[in-house]
Design an enzyme around this catalytic site. Sequence first.
Site, PDB file in Angstrom:
ATOM      1  N   HIS A  20      -4.550   7.830  -4.040  1.00 18.82           N
ATOM      2  CA  HIS A  20      -5.440   8.787  -3.362  1.00 18.82           C
ATOM      3  C   HIS A  20      -5.265  10.163  -4.000  1.00 18.82           C
ATOM      4  O   HIS A  20      -4.511  10.306  -4.971  1.00 18.82           O
ATOM      5  CB  HIS A  20      -5.206   8.782  -1.853  1.00 18.82           C
ATOM      6  CG  HIS A  20      -3.799   9.115  -1.422  1.00 18.82           C
ATOM      7  ND1 HIS A  20      -3.177  10.297  -1.737  1.00 18.82           N
ATOM      8  CD2 HIS A  20      -2.893   8.401  -0.707  1.00 18.82           C
ATOM      9  CE1 HIS A  20      -1.972  10.324  -1.219  1.00 18.82           C
ATOM     10  NE2 HIS A  20      -1.757   9.155  -0.600  1.00 18.82           N
ATOM     11  N   HIS A  23      -1.745  11.667  -4.795  1.00 15.78           N
ATOM     12  CA  HIS A  23      -1.117  11.220  -6.046  1.00 15.78           C
ATOM     13  C   HIS A  23      -1.789  11.911  -7.243  1.00 15.78           C
ATOM     14  O   HIS A  23      -1.135  12.315  -8.200  1.00 15.78           O
ATOM     15  CB  HIS A  23      -1.236   9.695  -6.210  1.00 15.78           C
ATOM     16  CG  HIS A  23      -0.778   8.918  -5.013  1.00 15.78           C
ATOM     17  ND1 HIS A  23      -1.564   8.028  -4.344  1.00 15.78           N
ATOM     18  CD2 HIS A  23       0.418   8.947  -4.359  1.00 15.78           C
ATOM     19  CE1 HIS A  23      -0.886   7.515  -3.326  1.00 15.78           C
ATOM     20  NE2 HIS A  23       0.314   8.056  -3.312  1.00 15.78           N
ATOM     21  N   CYS A 130      12.183   4.043   8.547  1.00 16.47           N
ATOM     22  CA  CYS A 130      10.728   4.179   8.378  1.00 16.47           C
ATOM     23  C   CYS A 130      10.324   3.378   7.145  1.00 16.47           C
ATOM     24  O   CYS A 130      10.748   3.705   6.030  1.00 16.47           O
ATOM     25  CB  CYS A 130      10.311   5.631   8.210  1.00 16.47           C
ATOM     26  SG  CYS A 130       8.554   5.749   7.765  1.00 16.47           S
ATOM     27  N   CYS A 133       8.394   5.545   4.483  1.00 18.60           N
ATOM     28  CA  CYS A 133       9.214   6.363   3.572  1.00 18.60           C
ATOM     29  C   CYS A 133      10.270   5.526   2.879  1.00 18.60           C
ATOM     30  O   CYS A 133      10.911   6.009   1.950  1.00 18.60           O
ATOM     31  CB  CYS A 133       9.942   7.466   4.325  1.00 18.60           C
ATOM     32  SG  CYS A 133       8.898   8.634   5.159  1.00 18.60           S
ATOM     33  N   CYS A 147       7.821   8.741  12.703  1.00 16.00           N
ATOM     34  CA  CYS A 147       8.126   9.434  11.451  1.00 16.00           C
ATOM     35  C   CYS A 147       7.267  10.686  11.317  1.00 16.00           C
ATOM     36  O   CYS A 147       6.079  10.666  11.629  1.00 16.00           O
ATOM     37  CB  CYS A 147       7.836   8.485  10.281  1.00 16.00           C
ATOM     38  SG  CYS A 147       7.965   9.297   8.689  1.00 16.00           S
ATOM     39  N   HIS A 150       4.755   9.807   8.617  1.00 19.31           N
ATOM     40  CA  HIS A 150       3.875   8.683   8.955  1.00 19.31           C
ATOM     41  C   HIS A 150       3.729   8.624  10.469  1.00 19.31           C
ATOM     42  O   HIS A 150       4.384   7.809  11.130  1.00 19.31           O
ATOM     43  CB  HIS A 150       4.447   7.363   8.409  1.00 19.31           C
ATOM     44  CG  HIS A 150       4.622   7.377   6.929  1.00 19.31           C
ATOM     45  ND1 HIS A 150       5.802   7.705   6.311  1.00 19.31           N
ATOM     46  CD2 HIS A 150       3.738   7.123   5.936  1.00 19.31           C
ATOM     47  CE1 HIS A 150       5.643   7.666   4.997  1.00 19.31           C
ATOM     48  NE2 HIS A 150       4.403   7.309   4.742  1.00 19.31           N
ATOM     49  N   LYS A 296      -3.331  15.192   8.438  1.00 21.30           N
ATOM     50  CA  LYS A 296      -2.619  14.435   7.425  1.00 21.30           C
ATOM     51  C   LYS A 296      -3.514  13.295   6.960  1.00 21.30           C
ATOM     52  O   LYS A 296      -4.231  12.704   7.759  1.00 21.30           O
ATOM     53  CB  LYS A 296      -1.344  13.864   8.048  1.00 21.30           C
ATOM     54  CG  LYS A 296      -0.361  13.433   7.000  1.00 21.30           C
ATOM     55  CD  LYS A 296       0.812  12.692   7.577  1.00 21.30           C
ATOM     56  CE  LYS A 296       1.150  11.500   6.718  1.00 21.30           C
ATOM     57  NZ  LYS A 296       1.411  11.696   5.341  1.00 21.30           N
ATOM     58  N   LYS A 299      -4.620   6.286   6.737  1.00 24.19           N
ATOM     59  CA  LYS A 299      -5.582   5.195   6.853  1.00 24.19           C
ATOM     60  C   LYS A 299      -6.179   5.141   8.254  1.00 24.19           C
ATOM     61  O   LYS A 299      -7.365   4.944   8.426  1.00 24.19           O
ATOM     62  CB  LYS A 299      -4.878   3.866   6.549  1.00 24.19           C
ATOM     63  CG  LYS A 299      -5.167   3.368   5.165  1.00 24.19           C
ATOM     64  CD  LYS A 299      -4.687   1.946   5.047  1.00 24.19           C
ATOM     65  CE  LYS A 299      -5.237   1.309   3.789  1.00 24.19           C
ATOM     66  NZ  LYS A 299      -4.665  -0.002   3.547  1.00 24.19           N
TER      67      LYS A 299
END
Length: 475
Positions: A20, A23, A130, A133, A147, A150, A296, A299
Amino acid sequence: MSKKQFYITTPIYYVNDKPHIGHAYTTITADVFARFWRLKLGKENVFFLTGTDEHGSKVQKAAETAGLSPKEFTDKVVNEYLDVWKLLNISNDEFIRTTDPRHEKIVSDFLVKLFDRGYIYKGVYKGLYCVGCERFYAPEETKNEFCIYHPDIKLTEQKEENYFFKLKEFSSKVLSALEKDEYKVLPSQRKNEIVGKIKQGINDISISRAGVSWGIPLTWDKSQTIYVWIDALLNYYSATKIFDGKEKFWPAQLHLMAKDILWFHALIWEAILIANEVSLPEVVYAHGFFTIDGQKMSKSIGNVIDPKDLVNEYGVDGTRYLLLTAFSFGYDGDISLSKFKEKYNADLANGLGNLVSRIAKLSEGVELGHSMSKWTSNVQISAEIGEYIEQYKPDEALKFIWSNIKKLDHSIAKDEPWKLTEEEKLKLVPEYLKKIVDIALDLRVFLPDTAEKILNIFTSGEVKKPEPLFMRKPQ
Ligand code: MSP
């Protein structure tokens, strides 16, 4: 700072999903640094590495969900990375995969060495894990057991017997190396955070997993696999041994990443290197983390942006520009997609694009009387850009280029050359040409295709009115 060579790395990204724009942001920035140092030191003295992190429970779970074996799954997803880096004109010299047997062997041997030296022991681990991570957290590092990176992952308590590395013992050595600037953590506020955290006290870390089969088995206890983070960090080292002619590049000048994974790169990485008497990297740089329209990327929110979609909308260099200038490098930021179109139109279609066609139009049919073709590919970039890059400010470097674009635009508007006689025009046009060529030379490391197009327009003989560089988007 006189460097002879430059080895730069990006994080190796998890292949649990396709890439995405998070990155892409790091990789494009690393590409800018690599291209800059190639101009400065010569191509053969730069090593730019990226790759994929393919082991561990996160990838294993994603493979299960996809109904594939981990190997089939990683072989498939890695192509998404290879394709997108090619699309974005990323100039990495090599691409490492942690499932490469040559890497696996180097990691196994590295751990055997740590074990033989007495730095690894067996113990019991209990903590909140997690999977996103791939790490344990203390309860106070979580948000009500969810997390912080996340928010949709509820951390689960895991308890198992595994092997530990004596991180506590080495953390004081790392601290002293950091305080003496034997390696640097940048930006400096990040160094302070790391120093503070080390001073609070460090526990040993578990470096193997009993319940994860998708990984590199420990040589001395095949019932365990090597913790994915240890496996992954070692890619930076193994790459210099795997790929031909790269051994001379160790240690790295720059490990680039976002702050989410700085802890691994700023403490754990140096600790295992010191333990095995391997020299330390020069700089570990953590840029900020960005949100999309205040949220954030995730998905479940459905706001994960595929770099390919941006390229379809804004082209390769448009995407590179918009991401590089989206927020201040080194700080956290927010990316507003609605602003992308506005910015694309203002800076690329109207700004740079218009300026280039304006100057090309003015130069059409004008007998220049001197050649602009003195440009060769090894012409150095301007000192100002060099300084910005060496100070890790790629976004500021682009601001500087755009201030030059504006200046040139204004001076043309003020001169009103279209009102002048051919003879008067002849005096002004070469000045404009020199300036636009300088702008293109500075743009080479950021927007390589656009820079090349501009240089071709103005330095290869007769100037003709070119195709627009960036098509304007309807608002
Ligand atoms: N596999 C590990 C890294 C191992 S390196 C030895 C990993 N992979 S990851 O796929 O999760 O990539 C994390 C990195 O992606 C960040 O450190 C950063 O470089 C980039 N980013 C992902 N999302 C991002 C943002 N929202 N903002 C900024 N960078 C982003 O961690």
